[in-house]
Design a protein around this motif. Structure first.
Motif, PDB file in Angstrom:
ATOM      1  N   THR A 109      69.929 -18.928  13.152  1.00 40.56           N
ATOM      2  CA  THR A 109      69.339 -17.689  13.135  1.00 40.56           C
ATOM      3  C   THR A 109      67.807 -17.841  12.415  1.00 40.56           C
ATOM      4  O   THR A 109      66.783 -17.545  13.185  1.00 40.56           O
ATOM      5  N   ALA A 110      67.826 -18.645  11.193  1.00 38.46           N
ATOM      6  CA  ALA A 110      66.623 -18.690  10.576  1.00 38.46           C
ATOM      7  C   ALA A 110      65.722 -19.649  11.268  1.00 38.46           C
ATOM      8  O   ALA A 110      64.488 -19.365  11.472  1.00 38.46           O
ATOM      9  N   VAL A 111      66.224 -20.780  11.899  1.00 34.55           N
ATOM     10  CA  VAL A 111      65.521 -21.651  12.683  1.00 34.55           C
ATOM     11  C   VAL A 111      64.826 -21.043  14.087  1.00 34.55           C
ATOM     12  O   VAL A 111      63.612 -21.205  14.363  1.00 34.55           O
ATOM     13  N   ASP A 112      65.707 -20.128  14.600  1.00 28.20           N
ATOM     14  CA  ASP A 112      65.266 -19.622  15.897  1.00 28.20           C
ATOM     15  C   ASP A 112      64.273 -18.576  15.607  1.00 28.20           C
ATOM     16  O   ASP A 112      63.250 -18.254  16.241  1.00 28.20           O
ATOM     17  N   TYR A 113      64.494 -17.752  14.555  1.00 32.58           N
ATOM     18  CA  TYR A 113      63.491 -16.897  13.990  1.00 32.58           C
ATOM     19  C   TYR A 113      62.024 -17.502  13.870  1.00 32.58           C
ATOM     20  O   TYR A 113      61.086 -17.091  14.268  1.00 32.58           O
ATOM     21  N   LEU A 114      62.154 -18.530  13.270  1.00 33.88           N
ATOM     22  CA  LEU A 114      60.830 -19.158  12.963  1.00 33.88           C
ATOM     23  C   LEU A 114      60.258 -19.548  14.227  1.00 33.88           C
ATOM     24  O   LEU A 114      58.938 -19.681  14.681  1.00 33.88           O
ATOM     25  N   LEU A 115      61.079 -20.051  15.166  1.00 32.99           N
ATOM     26  CA  LEU A 115      60.240 -20.605  16.580  1.00 32.99           C
ATOM     27  C   LEU A 115      59.761 -19.476  17.360  1.00 32.99           C
ATOM     28  O   LEU A 115      58.913 -19.446  17.962  1.00 32.99           O
ATOM     29  N   VAL A 116      60.699 -18.363  17.262  1.00 32.67           N
ATOM     30  CA  VAL A 116      59.958 -17.060  18.000  1.00 32.67           C
ATOM     31  C   VAL A 116      58.970 -16.450  17.410  1.00 32.67           C
ATOM     32  O   VAL A 116      58.008 -16.316  18.092  1.00 32.67           O
ATOM     33  N   MET A 117      58.746 -16.618  15.935  1.00 35.32           N
ATOM     34  CA  MET A 117      57.544 -16.133  15.288  1.00 35.32           C
ATOM     35  C   MET A 117      56.403 -17.374  15.649  1.00 35.32           C
ATOM     36  O   MET A 117      55.147 -16.591  15.693  1.00 35.32           O
ATOM     37  N   ALA A 118      56.705 -18.389  15.809  1.00 35.56           N
ATOM     38  CA  ALA A 118      55.614 -19.269  16.092  1.00 35.56           C
ATOM     39  C   ALA A 118      55.245 -19.067  17.560  1.00 35.56           C
ATOM     40  O   ALA A 118      54.012 -19.161  17.653  1.00 35.56           O
ATOM     41  N   PHE A 119      56.017 -18.835  18.245  1.00 39.81           N
ATOM     42  CA  PHE A 119      55.683 -18.513  19.740  1.00 39.81           C
ATOM     43  C   PHE A 119      54.909 -17.328  19.917  1.00 39.81           C
ATOM     44  O   PHE A 119      53.868 -17.347  20.654  1.00 39.81           O
ATOM     45  N   TRP A 120      55.389 -16.625  19.305  1.00 39.21           N
ATOM     46  CA  TRP A 120      54.697 -15.086  19.369  1.00 39.21           C
ATOM     47  C   TRP A 120      53.077 -15.191  18.849  1.00 39.21           C
ATOM     48  O   TRP A 120      52.281 -14.667  19.404  1.00 39.21           O
ATOM     49  N   PHE A 121      52.888 -16.061  17.561  1.00 39.90           N
ATOM     50  CA  PHE A 121      51.677 -16.041  16.951  1.00 39.90           C
ATOM     51  C   PHE A 121      50.855 -16.913  17.979  1.00 39.90           C
ATOM     52  O   PHE A 121      49.520 -16.918  18.030  1.00 39.90           O
ATOM     53  N   TRP A 122      51.414 -18.123  18.596  1.00 39.06           N
ATOM     54  CA  TRP A 122      50.845 -18.835  19.523  1.00 39.06           C
ATOM     55  C   TRP A 122      50.029 -18.161  20.720  1.00 39.06           C
ATOM     56  O   TRP A 122      49.032 -18.471  21.048  1.00 39.06           O
ATOM     57  N   LEU A 123      50.988 -17.192  21.167  1.00 41.44           N
ATOM     58  CA  LEU A 123      50.683 -16.445  22.516  1.00 41.44           C
ATOM     59  C   LEU A 123      49.474 -15.573  22.056  1.00 41.44           C
ATOM     60  O   LEU A 123      48.569 -15.392  23.150  1.00 41.44           O
ATOM     61  N   ARG A 124      49.471 -14.908  21.080  1.00 38.27           N
ATOM     62  CA  ARG A 124      48.678 -13.819  20.723  1.00 38.27           C
ATOM     63  C   ARG A 124      48.028 -13.101  21.809  1.00 38.27           C
ATOM     64  O   ARG A 124      46.931 -12.881  22.047  1.00 38.27           O
ATOM     65  N   GLY A 125      49.018 -12.322  22.537  1.00 36.71           N
ATOM     66  CA  GLY A 125      48.475 -11.367  23.516  1.00 36.71           C
ATOM     67  C   GLY A 125      47.935 -10.077  23.010  1.00 36.71           C
ATOM     68  O   GLY A 125      48.017  -9.917  21.725  1.00 36.71           O
ATOM     69  N   ASP A 126      47.396  -9.344  23.461  1.00 43.73           N
ATOM     70  CA  ASP A 126      46.676  -7.989  23.024  1.00 43.73           C
ATOM     71  C   ASP A 126      47.690  -7.181  22.435  1.00 43.73           C
ATOM     72  O   ASP A 126      47.385  -6.662  21.411  1.00 43.73           O
ATOM     73  N   TRP A 127      48.993  -6.807  23.051  1.00 42.86           N
ATOM     74  CA  TRP A 127      49.955  -6.091  22.157  1.00 42.86           C
ATOM     75  C   TRP A 127      50.532  -6.946  21.047  1.00 42.86           C
ATOM     76  O   TRP A 127      51.581  -6.272  20.463  1.00 42.86           O
ATOM     77  N   THR A 128      50.214  -8.295  20.843  1.00 40.23           N
ATOM     78  CA  THR A 128      51.000  -9.208  20.011  1.00 40.23           C
ATOM     79  C   THR A 128      50.274  -9.342  18.670  1.00 40.23           C
ATOM     80  O   THR A 128      50.307 -10.300  18.018  1.00 40.23           O
ATOM     81  N   ARG A 129      49.079  -8.580  18.312  1.00 43.86           N
ATOM     82  CA  ARG A 129      48.472  -8.601  17.312  1.00 43.86           C
ATOM     83  C   ARG A 129      49.209  -8.586  15.986  1.00 43.86           C
ATOM     84  O   ARG A 129      49.750  -7.832  15.822  1.00 43.86           O
ATOM     85  N   PRO A 130      49.093  -9.903  15.321  1.00 45.12           N
ATOM     86  CA  PRO A 130      50.067  -9.748  14.096  1.00 45.12           C
ATOM     87  C   PRO A 130      49.462  -8.958  12.786  1.00 45.12           C
ATOM     88  O   PRO A 130      48.590  -8.997  12.207  1.00 45.12           O
ATOM     89  N   THR A 131      50.013  -7.901  12.611  1.00 49.56           N
ATOM     90  CA  THR A 131      50.124  -6.976  11.544  1.00 49.56           C
ATOM     91  C   THR A 131      51.170  -6.832  10.774  1.00 49.56           C
ATOM     92  O   THR A 131      52.335  -7.495  11.356  1.00 49.56           O
ATOM     93  N   PHE A 132      51.163  -6.341   9.714  1.00 42.91           N
ATOM     94  CA  PHE A 132      52.616  -6.215   8.825  1.00 42.91           C
ATOM     95  C   PHE A 132      53.617  -5.322   9.633  1.00 42.91           C
ATOM     96  O   PHE A 132      54.652  -5.821   9.861  1.00 42.91           O
ATOM     97  N   TRP A 133      52.988  -4.433  10.204  1.00 41.39           N
ATOM     98  CA  TRP A 133      54.095  -3.516  10.914  1.00 41.39           C
ATOM     99  C   TRP A 133      54.675  -4.313  12.385  1.00 41.39           C
ATOM    100  O   TRP A 133      55.758  -3.994  12.696  1.00 41.39           O
ATOM    101  N   SER A 134      53.786  -5.012  12.798  1.00 43.14           N
ATOM    102  CA  SER A 134      54.241  -5.453  14.047  1.00 43.14           C
ATOM    103  C   SER A 134      55.086  -6.985  13.784  1.00 43.14           C
ATOM    104  O   SER A 134      56.229  -6.970  14.428  1.00 43.14           O
ATOM    105  N   ILE A 135      54.744  -7.349  12.768  1.00 41.01           N
ATOM    106  CA  ILE A 135      55.847  -8.611  12.180  1.00 41.01           C
ATOM    107  C   ILE A 135      57.202  -7.964  11.964  1.00 41.01           C
ATOM    108  O   ILE A 135      58.385  -8.247  12.259  1.00 41.01           O
ATOM    109  N   VAL A 136      57.073  -6.738  11.220  1.00 42.40           N
ATOM    110  CA  VAL A 136      58.659  -6.014  10.975  1.00 42.40           C
ATOM    111  C   VAL A 136      59.031  -5.315  12.099  1.00 42.40           C
ATOM    112  O   VAL A 136      60.437  -5.859  12.233  1.00 42.40           O
ATOM    113  N   THR A 137      58.349  -4.956  13.147  1.00 37.44           N
ATOM    114  CA  THR A 137      58.985  -4.598  14.529  1.00 37.44           C
ATOM    115  C   THR A 137      59.528  -5.828  15.083  1.00 37.44           C
ATOM    116  O   THR A 137      60.583  -5.676  15.559  1.00 37.44           O
TER     117      THR A 137
END
Length: 145
Positions: free
Chosen positions: A72-100
């Motif tokens: 779960t921890a490794v997959d979470y890190l992969l998901v977050m890395a992928f999410w930051f790497w794509l950086r689409g318009d609605w995926t801007r990393p803010t505190f609340w977007s990371i919590v969500t």
């Protein structure tokens, strides 16, 4: 290895489909015409995700709980890395977007865990029924010596 591929490739396909559906719904709700994600890239990432899970399954954990926490921890890190790497318009990393995103991930991980557990339980029940049927058949008609 063939069994692993036959198990994990459908899982990657299901995750790919679910991810694209969630992305489409998110884009519709946010008013975007497209996600900007490369479909092939997303599928390759899902296959990579399954490969990492397979490699983690080779580690001899002492308990199932340790394994689940680790993947779960490794997959979470992969998901977050992928999410930051794509950086689409609605995926801007803010505190609340990371919590969500973390909450979505934990909910999705729990659902996947429950589905896999139910599938394995159903498979085990089917095997046990078949064994019971064979034992009953052997008791009724024992083999000739």
């Amino acid at each position: 290895m063939k069994k692993q591929i036959l198990t994990r490739l459908p899982a990657a396909c299901m995750m790919f489909t679910a991810l694209l559906l969630v992305s489409a719904v998110q884009n519709i709700l946010n008013g975007y015409a497209e996600s900007g994600w490369s479909v092939i890239l997303v599928f390759l990432w899902m296959v990579f995700f399954q490969a990492v899970d397979y490699l983690l399954s080779l580690i001899p954990f002492r308990t199932c709980r340790q394994y689940r926490l680790c993947y779960t921890a490794v997959d979470y890190l992969l998901v977050m890395a992928f999410w930051f790497w794509l950086r689409g318009d609605w995926t801007r990393p803010t505190f609340w977007s990371i919590v969500t995103a973390t909450i979505y991930y934990l909910i999705a991980a729990r659902i996947v865990l429950r589905v896999v557990q139910a599938w394995r339980r159903a498979t085990a029940d089917e095997i046990n029924r078949e064994l019971a049927r064979r034992r009953a058949a052997e008791q009724q008609d024992p083999p000739d010596p």
